[in-house]
Design a protein around this motif. Structure first.
Motif, PDB file in Angstrom:
ATOM      1  N   LEU A  68      35.378  70.531 -97.992  1.00 57.52           N
ATOM      2  CA  LEU A  68      34.159  69.730 -98.034  1.00 57.52           C
ATOM      3  C   LEU A  68      33.414  69.990 -99.332  1.00 57.52           C
ATOM      4  O   LEU A  68      33.484  71.096 -99.875  1.00 57.52           O
ATOM      5  CB  LEU A  68      33.232  70.085 -96.870  1.00 57.52           C
ATOM      6  N   THR A  71      27.761  70.588-101.077  1.00 57.14           N
ATOM      7  CA  THR A  71      26.473  69.992-100.729  1.00 57.14           C
ATOM      8  C   THR A  71      26.457  69.373 -99.333  1.00 57.14           C
ATOM      9  O   THR A  71      25.392  69.030 -98.819  1.00 57.14           O
ATOM     10  CB  THR A  71      26.085  68.911-101.750  1.00 57.14           C
ATOM     11  N   SER A  72      27.631  69.194 -98.726  1.00 55.84           N
ATOM     12  CA  SER A  72      27.680  68.547 -97.411  1.00 55.84           C
ATOM     13  C   SER A  72      27.975  69.512 -96.280  1.00 55.84           C
ATOM     14  O   SER A  72      28.145  69.093 -95.145  1.00 55.84           O
ATOM     15  CB  SER A  72      28.732  67.429 -97.415  1.00 55.84           C
ATOM     16  N   CYS A  74      25.980  71.838 -94.899  1.00 54.98           N
ATOM     17  CA  CYS A  74      24.864  71.834 -93.941  1.00 54.98           C
ATOM     18  C   CYS A  74      23.572  71.514 -94.679  1.00 54.98           C
ATOM     19  O   CYS A  74      23.226  72.178 -95.659  1.00 54.98           O
ATOM     20  CB  CYS A  74      24.744  73.190 -93.252  1.00 54.98           C
ATOM     21  N   ASN A  75      22.863  70.494 -94.212  1.00 62.29           N
ATOM     22  CA  ASN A  75      21.570  70.123 -94.772  1.00 62.29           C
ATOM     23  C   ASN A  75      20.595  69.824 -93.644  1.00 62.29           C
ATOM     24  O   ASN A  75      20.862  68.970 -92.796  1.00 62.29           O
ATOM     25  CB  ASN A  75      21.705  68.892 -95.673  1.00 62.29           C
ATOM     26  N   GLY A  78      18.795  66.345 -93.471  1.00 58.85           N
ATOM     27  CA  GLY A  78      19.575  65.564 -94.403  1.00 58.85           C
ATOM     28  C   GLY A  78      19.278  65.809 -95.866  1.00 58.85           C
ATOM     29  O   GLY A  78      19.855  65.140 -96.727  1.00 58.85           O
ATOM     30  N   SER A 121      27.553  72.497 -88.301  1.00 56.14           N
ATOM     31  CA  SER A 121      27.309  71.371 -89.197  1.00 56.14           C
ATOM     32  C   SER A 121      28.538  71.096 -90.064  1.00 56.14           C
ATOM     33  O   SER A 121      28.951  69.944 -90.239  1.00 56.14           O
ATOM     34  CB  SER A 121      26.092  71.661 -90.081  1.00 56.14           C
ATOM     35  N   ALA A 125      31.025  67.773 -89.953  1.00 54.21           N
ATOM     36  CA  ALA A 125      31.319  66.974 -91.144  1.00 54.21           C
ATOM     37  C   ALA A 125      32.822  66.771 -91.290  1.00 54.21           C
ATOM     38  O   ALA A 125      33.294  65.664 -91.586  1.00 54.21           O
ATOM     39  CB  ALA A 125      30.741  67.655 -92.383  1.00 54.21           C
TER      40      ALA A 125
END
Length: 219
Positions: A68, A71-72, A74-75, A78, A121, A125
């Protein structure tokens, strides 16, 4: 939780012994359908200096293992990277916002929650990408779902291969037969709860249990 308790937890999870392991780490992309031959032995560390990964290492390891973008992983809401939001809880420092200048000597009560939050998270994803674009799936390749979201066949080679891939990516070794069977049987337990889309729910549970284990969050 004090460090000595965390160490004990890891020892209980991994079952450390003087017996050297017999499995060979083939990496996440090498023949993931191979029958596990690891005998359960764990080589004793020469240093015995077990460490919790912390926010940066945990996030980067998840990104690499699950393929992954960093940056994707875990946010929150968002837009706020979880390694920053939960950095102090994960043993990091935050001199500007919270005046935390040194790494804490003990983990906090919210550390396990923060670990699970980030891991789940990242797992979600990866699962979303694998389910919505099966042609380019990375972990759950060829794992077929019925129209009502159940696994077509929990005993299929594709499910066993996905479990093996998860373990290799998280633990850098093959699963034992018992470990793999336990994760496969988890699908029946998830389906028995009556949850919607039990196939995807099993993927989430399997991924979370592997990547939030002591063997995955310590180094």
């Amino acid at each position: 939780m004090r460090p000595e308790r965390l160490l004990l937890t890891c020892l209980l999870f991994t079952g450390c012994s003087d017996k050297p392991p017999t499995a060979v780490d083939l990496g996440p992309g090498a023949n993931p359908g191979v029958t596990p031959e690891w005998d359960g032995g764990v080589a004793k560390s020469q240093k015995g200096n077990l460490r919790f990964k912390g926010p940066e290492r945990l996030s980067l390891d998840l990104a690499q293992a699950l393929e992954l973008p960093s940056t994707s992983v875990c946010n929150e809401l968002g837009q706020y990277p979880c390694q920053g939001v939960h950095g102090v809880a994960l043993g990091g420092v935050d001199p500007y916002e919270h005046s935390v200048y040194e790494t804490p000597t003990v983990t906090g009560a919210t550390t396990p929650i923060a670990v699970e939050r980030i891991v789940l998270s990242a797992c979600n994803a990866r699962i979303t990408l694998d389910v919505t674009t099966p042609a380019s799936a990375v972990v759950f390749k060829d794992v077929a779902l019925t129209s009502d979201g159940k696994l077509v066949d929990a005993a299929s080679p594709a499910v066993a291969t996905a479990v093996t891939s998860l373990v290799r990516r998280a633990w850098l070794r093959d699963p034992t037969q018992a470990e793999r069977d336990t994760l496969v049987r988890l699908s029946a337990d998830v389906q028995a709860t009556g949850t919607a889309s039990p196939g995807v729910a099993w993927m989430q549970a399997a991924c979370l249990s592997v990547f939030s284990s002591a063997e995955a969050v310590f180094y």
